[in-house]
Write a protein that holds these residues in place. Sequence first.
Motif, PDB file in Angstrom:
ATOM      1  N   ASP A 277       0.817  -1.223   0.000  1.00 20.10           N
ATOM      2  CA  ASP A 277       0.000   0.000   0.000  1.00 20.10           C
ATOM      3  C   ASP A 277       0.846   1.266   0.000  1.00 20.10           C
ATOM      4  O   ASP A 277       0.603   2.206   0.791  1.00 20.10           O
ATOM      5  N   ASP A 278       1.848   1.328  -0.889  1.00 21.50           N
ATOM      6  CA  ASP A 278       2.693   2.529  -1.008  1.00 21.50           C
ATOM      7  C   ASP A 278       3.275   2.932   0.346  1.00 21.50           C
ATOM      8  O   ASP A 278       3.297   4.111   0.710  1.00 21.50           O
ATOM      9  N   THR A 279       3.739   1.942   1.073  1.00 22.85           N
ATOM     10  CA  THR A 279       4.308   2.182   2.401  1.00 22.85           C
ATOM     11  C   THR A 279       5.812   1.926   2.372  1.00 22.85           C
ATOM     12  O   THR A 279       6.272   0.936   1.797  1.00 22.85           O
ATOM     13  N   ARG A 311       3.023   6.170   4.675  1.00 22.79           N
ATOM     14  CA  ARG A 311       2.109   5.592   3.682  1.00 22.79           C
ATOM     15  C   ARG A 311       1.504   6.720   2.845  1.00 22.79           C
ATOM     16  O   ARG A 311       0.909   7.652   3.395  1.00 22.79           O
ATOM     17  N   SER A 312       1.671   6.628   1.528  1.00 18.17           N
ATOM     18  CA  SER A 312       1.190   7.678   0.629  1.00 18.17           C
ATOM     19  C   SER A 312      -0.174   7.323   0.037  1.00 18.17           C
ATOM     20  O   SER A 312      -0.450   6.155  -0.270  1.00 18.17           O
ATOM     21  N   THR A 313      -0.995   8.344  -0.127  1.00 15.10           N
ATOM     22  CA  THR A 313      -2.300   8.177  -0.785  1.00 15.10           C
ATOM     23  C   THR A 313      -2.521   9.343  -1.741  1.00 15.10           C
ATOM     24  O   THR A 313      -1.975  10.447  -1.537  1.00 15.10           O
ATOM     25  N   TYR A 314      -3.302   9.089  -2.768  1.00 18.31           N
ATOM     26  CA  TYR A 314      -3.677  10.124  -3.728  1.00 18.31           C
ATOM     27  C   TYR A 314      -5.004   9.707  -4.357  1.00 18.31           C
ATOM     28  O   TYR A 314      -5.399   8.527  -4.291  1.00 18.31           O
ATOM     29  N   THR A 327       0.929  12.020   2.613  1.00 18.25           N
ATOM     30  CA  THR A 327       1.643  10.928   3.270  1.00 18.25           C
ATOM     31  C   THR A 327       1.319  10.925   4.752  1.00 18.25           C
ATOM     32  O   THR A 327       1.525  11.927   5.445  1.00 18.25           O
TER      33      THR A 327
END
Length: 376
Positions: A277-279, A311-314, A327
């Motif tokens: 999860d983009d971590t 952890r990044s989200t977009y 993040t």
Amino acid sequence: MCVAKLPEIADDVTEAIDAVELADGNSLSLHAGEVRATSTSFKATVSATLTTLQHCASLMRRRERQARQAEELYMALKNQLTEARLASKPGPDHEEGPHSTLPDDEFYDAVETGFDKMEEERCARVVSPSVHTRDQVDLPPPAIDNRLTVHPLWTEIDRISTEQIQAAFEDVGGSIGWQLFAEEGDMRMYRREVEVDGMVMDPLKAMHKVRGVSAREMCHYFFNPRYRYEWETTLENMNIVEEISSDAMVFHQTFKRIWPVSQRDALFWSHVRASDDDTYAVINHSTTNPDYPPNASGCIRLFVTVCLACRSTYPAGEQPSRENITTSIAYCSTVNPGGWAPAGVLRAVYKREYPKFLKRFTGYVHDQCRGKPLAI
């Protein structure tokens, strides 16, 4: 003249005068009165000179005794002053020990002043964004480096890293016992009060959010020793003990001393890895090395377990960019200070310094990434 002519009768002035015949054939006895007067004057002068020399020698001996006594007094006073200082500001064991003469408020004020001074020194330095261009070698690798998996520390590194990453984003509610002790904007700071043998070892957890920076970038700047002096204000000296792989190193760090706390050092491995999860996460954990024994060179060894998990989200369906990426950061830390200090003081310092550290570090990374391509 009398003595030179007839040394055997030199002790009798009258006989000497009568016996000496001058060069012109006249007897010296014709000048007896003059010779006697001169002789008397000479004897008086010599006697006075000898007396003066004896007096000077006596004065020199007395001055020498006085100088020796003054030196002995100086050394005695110096030793007394040193003992008095040690009594008012004891050695490391007493400064931090339960018998410390400093009240808790004075202890805290002294530590607070030390941190303020470090912060002033940091602000006085003009640290511009690094001129280094990031590349895929510098950035944390997306997969574990094979060189690490064959290292003797691999089993420990993998176990502790897996545990720390899993715990980083766990809920702080329920019966775990986390207490919220600081809150500012998106940042929340939690702790669990733990003491072992009278030493505060409170696990700490900080939850924060940063926009415009990716998880990979956050961990890059936290892990890479190239930048550590720029954001770590308490760091005095750092040595890379072993470069295991591109994603793992062993460090020895000495921290600046803040009176009345003794100087600390730490020996730990540091590992950066990607997760689901983009971590990305950086885990630091104390280790041992015979070349770096604990409690040597006047430093007390502290023992740490630290995890910076990001952890990044977009928005779904969009390409990540500086404008839309967020993040989430979980910073977990458990520190054994290695020596006693007042529990109330340590907790007050944690409450003051941890939020400042997290804001300083995230702000530093944000400034470093400005104008650079997003790395995710």
